[in-house]
Design a protein around this motif. Structure first.
Motif, PDB file in Angstrom:
ATOM      1  N   ASP A 340      50.838  34.218  48.022  1.00 59.67           N
ATOM      2  CA  ASP A 340      51.062  34.550  49.432  1.00 59.67           C
ATOM      3  C   ASP A 340      50.872  33.362  50.347  1.00 59.67           C
ATOM      4  O   ASP A 340      51.317  33.380  51.504  1.00 59.67           O
ATOM      5  N   ILE A 341      50.182  32.319  49.874  1.00 58.11           N
ATOM      6  CA  ILE A 341      49.976  31.129  50.700  1.00 58.11           C
ATOM      7  C   ILE A 341      50.628  29.894  50.061  1.00 58.11           C
ATOM      8  O   ILE A 341      50.195  28.761  50.270  1.00 58.11           O
ATOM      9  N   GLY A 342      51.678  30.153  49.272  1.00 61.17           N
ATOM     10  CA  GLY A 342      52.533  29.073  48.814  1.00 61.17           C
ATOM     11  C   GLY A 342      52.204  28.456  47.480  1.00 61.17           C
ATOM     12  O   GLY A 342      52.769  27.418  47.125  1.00 61.17           O
ATOM     13  N   GLY A 343      51.318  29.084  46.692  1.00 66.59           N
ATOM     14  CA  GLY A 343      50.960  28.515  45.398  1.00 66.59           C
ATOM     15  C   GLY A 343      51.248  29.452  44.246  1.00 66.59           C
ATOM     16  O   GLY A 343      51.972  30.440  44.386  1.00 66.59           O
ATOM     17  N   ASN A 344      50.679  29.145  43.098  1.00 68.39           N
ATOM     18  CA  ASN A 344      50.848  30.004  41.928  1.00 68.39           C
ATOM     19  C   ASN A 344      49.524  30.265  41.215  1.00 68.39           C
ATOM     20  O   ASN A 344      49.493  30.609  40.045  1.00 68.39           O
ATOM     21  N   THR A 345      48.417  30.083  41.936  1.00 68.21           N
ATOM     22  CA  THR A 345      47.096  30.353  41.382  1.00 68.21           C
ATOM     23  C   THR A 345      46.891  31.862  41.244  1.00 68.21           C
ATOM     24  O   THR A 345      47.222  32.619  42.156  1.00 68.21           O
ATOM     25  N   SER A 346      46.347  32.300  40.140  1.00 67.37           N
ATOM     26  CA  SER A 346      46.088  33.723  39.937  1.00 67.37           C
ATOM     27  C   SER A 346      44.843  34.154  40.713  1.00 67.37           C
ATOM     28  O   SER A 346      44.076  33.323  41.221  1.00 67.37           O
ATOM     29  N   THR A 347      44.642  35.457  40.790  1.00 66.17           N
ATOM     30  CA  THR A 347      43.466  35.999  41.470  1.00 66.17           C
ATOM     31  C   THR A 347      42.187  35.430  40.869  1.00 66.17           C
ATOM     32  O   THR A 347      41.304  34.938  41.584  1.00 66.17           O
ATOM     33  N   LYS A 348      42.076  35.496  39.556  1.00 64.25           N
ATOM     34  CA  LYS A 348      40.879  35.014  38.868  1.00 64.25           C
ATOM     35  C   LYS A 348      40.713  33.511  39.028  1.00 64.25           C
ATOM     36  O   LYS A 348      39.603  33.007  39.254  1.00 64.25           O
ATOM     37  N   GLU A 349      41.806  32.781  38.921  1.00 65.75           N
ATOM     38  CA  GLU A 349      41.729  31.321  39.059  1.00 65.75           C
ATOM     39  C   GLU A 349      41.279  30.915  40.459  1.00 65.75           C
ATOM     40  O   GLU A 349      40.560  29.925  40.625  1.00 65.75           O
ATOM     41  N   MET A 350      41.700  31.663  41.464  1.00 63.26           N
ATOM     42  CA  MET A 350      41.279  31.365  42.825  1.00 63.26           C
ATOM     43  C   MET A 350      39.773  31.521  42.951  1.00 63.26           C
ATOM     44  O   MET A 350      39.082  30.657  43.526  1.00 63.26           O
ATOM     45  N   THR A 351      39.245  32.601  42.419  1.00 58.65           N
ATOM     46  CA  THR A 351      37.799  32.808  42.454  1.00 58.65           C
ATOM     47  C   THR A 351      37.075  31.765  41.624  1.00 58.65           C
ATOM     48  O   THR A 351      36.018  31.258  42.018  1.00 58.65           O
ATOM     49  N   ASP A 352      37.640  31.430  40.473  1.00 61.16           N
ATOM     50  CA  ASP A 352      37.033  30.390  39.631  1.00 61.16           C
ATOM     51  C   ASP A 352      36.889  29.084  40.404  1.00 61.16           C
ATOM     52  O   ASP A 352      35.865  28.383  40.297  1.00 61.16           O
ATOM     53  N   ALA A 353      37.917  28.739  41.188  1.00 60.43           N
ATOM     54  CA  ALA A 353      37.874  27.493  41.962  1.00 60.43           C
ATOM     55  C   ALA A 353      36.784  27.550  43.033  1.00 60.43           C
ATOM     56  O   ALA A 353      36.095  26.556  43.298  1.00 60.43           O
ATOM     57  N   ILE A 354      36.625  28.703  43.644  1.00 58.10           N
ATOM     58  CA  ILE A 354      35.578  28.872  44.659  1.00 58.10           C
ATOM     59  C   ILE A 354      34.203  28.785  44.009  1.00 58.10           C
ATOM     60  O   ILE A 354      33.286  28.138  44.535  1.00 58.10           O
ATOM     61  N   LEU A 355      34.038  29.402  42.846  1.00 57.99           N
ATOM     62  CA  LEU A 355      32.764  29.341  42.125  1.00 57.99           C
ATOM     63  C   LEU A 355      32.459  27.913  41.671  1.00 57.99           C
ATOM     64  O   LEU A 355      31.302  27.475  41.687  1.00 57.99           O
ATOM     65  N   GLU A 356      33.490  27.191  41.289  1.00 60.74           N
ATOM     66  CA  GLU A 356      33.301  25.804  40.884  1.00 60.74           C
ATOM     67  C   GLU A 356      32.803  24.961  42.059  1.00 60.74           C
ATOM     68  O   GLU A 356      31.913  24.109  41.905  1.00 60.74           O
ATOM     69  N   ALA A 357      33.366  25.199  43.221  1.00 61.29           N
ATOM     70  CA  ALA A 357      32.909  24.485  44.419  1.00 61.29           C
ATOM     71  C   ALA A 357      31.464  24.857  44.757  1.00 61.29           C
ATOM     72  O   ALA A 357      30.659  23.994  45.140  1.00 61.29           O
ATOM     73  N   LEU A 358      31.127  26.113  44.608  1.00 57.67           N
ATOM     74  CA  LEU A 358      29.748  26.552  44.850  1.00 57.67           C
ATOM     75  C   LEU A 358      28.794  25.905  43.853  1.00 57.67           C
ATOM     76  O   LEU A 358      27.691  25.486  44.205  1.00 57.67           O
ATOM     77  N   ALA A 359      29.228  25.852  42.595  1.00 56.45           N
ATOM     78  CA  ALA A 359      28.367  25.278  41.550  1.00 56.45           C
ATOM     79  C   ALA A 359      28.021  23.831  41.865  1.00 56.45           C
ATOM     80  O   ALA A 359      26.897  23.377  41.624  1.00 56.45           O
TER      81      ALA A 359
END
Length: 365
Positions: A340-359
């Motif tokens: 919806d914002i122009g990419g191809n990241t999956s739902t889970k992958e999006m959260t994984d990226a956020i968790l990685e940044a938090l880590a």
């Protein structure tokens, strides 16, 4: 662990992608509770209410639903609506029933332009844009007062009456909330939005209350707009916006406009608050149930995760909430974007990226 604070959460995934994005938000909440230096955790109870429940039971939630929810610390809500159940039935039977039943009279909807997310707004400096809608959430145009009649007169003769209810108390408390919120922000400004030239009773009352309350906040800049002009201002001069307060319907529409300008309704978070803390507040992403993409694993979880951040703030964890918001920004800036914002990241992958940044934050700590 000794002296650990446990927060009881009621989880209502609802319909469509609501079930998917809520689960991603819970992943973030669990991560935060495990890594935060503050000693807290979450216990969750799930409630299967929604359109599927309606089709089986004839109601959107249990008859004693509010009684069952009232002792939770917060409610985490997915989305409502699905083919086969009229939208007014699903909305009034669940979300509005909870909002009005618990007098969650302040609906908070931030509008934030995330790095890396293509904006729909032609503005030279979208990175500086950040405002928040404060929506009156318990009365106004969503009071549910009215009815339909004269069906006996024959086809084409039916009459429907829908009335808005504005009380001085209801206007004042949400306007005052907006002013208090403005005092916490770098720029102290409140913009009131009505349609009082056409709605000459309820919204003139709102204008009068706004003028009266504003005198108690001499340190806060104010202006007032009619909603049609404000819709144009969202596009033409968004840099003028900071805290925008409006009625139930007008703020609902304007918040969707703001999120669409920022890139997608999928990134929009919201909080339905009982600021007096008599009842649990409810946190939900602004987007709908999106049945067309349900089950495909491509829904954007940012709105739901942002809503979890608002929940953390309400529960007293402002620093953790800020870290979640920053991790969302870090993830989108790194190029993680759902469809919806122009990419191809999956739902889970999006959260994984956020968790990685938090880590990375907690590793540094």
């Amino acid at each position: 662990m000794d002296n650990q604070k446990t927060h009881q959460l009621a989880i209502i995934p609802g319909d469509g992608i609501g079930k998917e994005v809520v689960q991603e938000g819970i992943r973030v909440l669990d991560f935060i509770s495990k890594h935060s230096p503050n000693n807290f955790n979450f216990e969750t109870d799930y409630f299967p209410w929604g359109c599927e429940y309606y089709l089986e039971h004839g109601r959107m939630m249990d008859e004693d639903g509010l009684e069952r929810l009232k002792n939770y610390d917060a409610i985490y809500f997915g989305a409502v609506g699905f083919p086969g159940v009229p939208d007014h039935v699903s909305l009034w039977g669940l979300r509005i029933a909870i909002c009005q039943g618990f007098d969650q009279w302040a609906n908070i909807r931030p509008v934030e332009f995330l790095p890396g997310v293509p904006s729909k707004l032609n503005h030279p400096d979208t990175d500086t844009l950040n405002w928040v809608l404060v929506r009156e959430n318990s009365e106004g145009e969503y009071s549910g007062i009215g009815g339909r009649n004269f069906t006996g007169r024959g086809p084409g003769k039916e009459v429907a009456v829908q009335s808005s209810l504005f009380t001085e108390e209801g206007c004042e408390r949400v306007i005052r909330y907006a002013f208090d919120l403005a005092r916490t922000r770098k720029r102290k400004k409140v913009t009131s939005v009505t349609k009082s030239n056409a709605q000459q009773y309820g919204m003139v009352l709102w204008d009068e209350v706004f003028a009266r309350v504003s005198k108690e906040y001499p340190d806060v800049e104010t202006d007032q707009w009619l909603v049609d002009a404000m819709a144009a201002n969202f596009v033409l001069h968004p840099e003028d916006l900071e805290v925008v307060v409006a009625s139930n319907l007008l703020a609902d529409i304007l918040s969707d406009l703001g999120s669409a300008l920022a890139g997608s309704l999928g990134i929009a978070a919201s909080a339905n608050l009982d600021p007096e803390r008599r009842y649990p507040s409810m946190f939900e992403s602004v987007h709908g149930s999106a049945p067309d993409i349900a089950g495909k694993g491509i829904a954007n979880p940012i709105g739901a995760i942002g809503s979890a951040s608002l929940m953390l703030e309400q529960l007293g964890y402002a620093e953790e909430a800020q870290l979640v918001n920053q991790s969302i920004r870090d993830a989108t800036a790194a190029g993680y974007l759902t469809a919806d914002i122009g990419g191809n990241t999956s739902t889970k992958e999006m959260t994984d990226a956020i968790l990685e940044a938090l880590a990375k934050v907690y590793v540094k700590a």
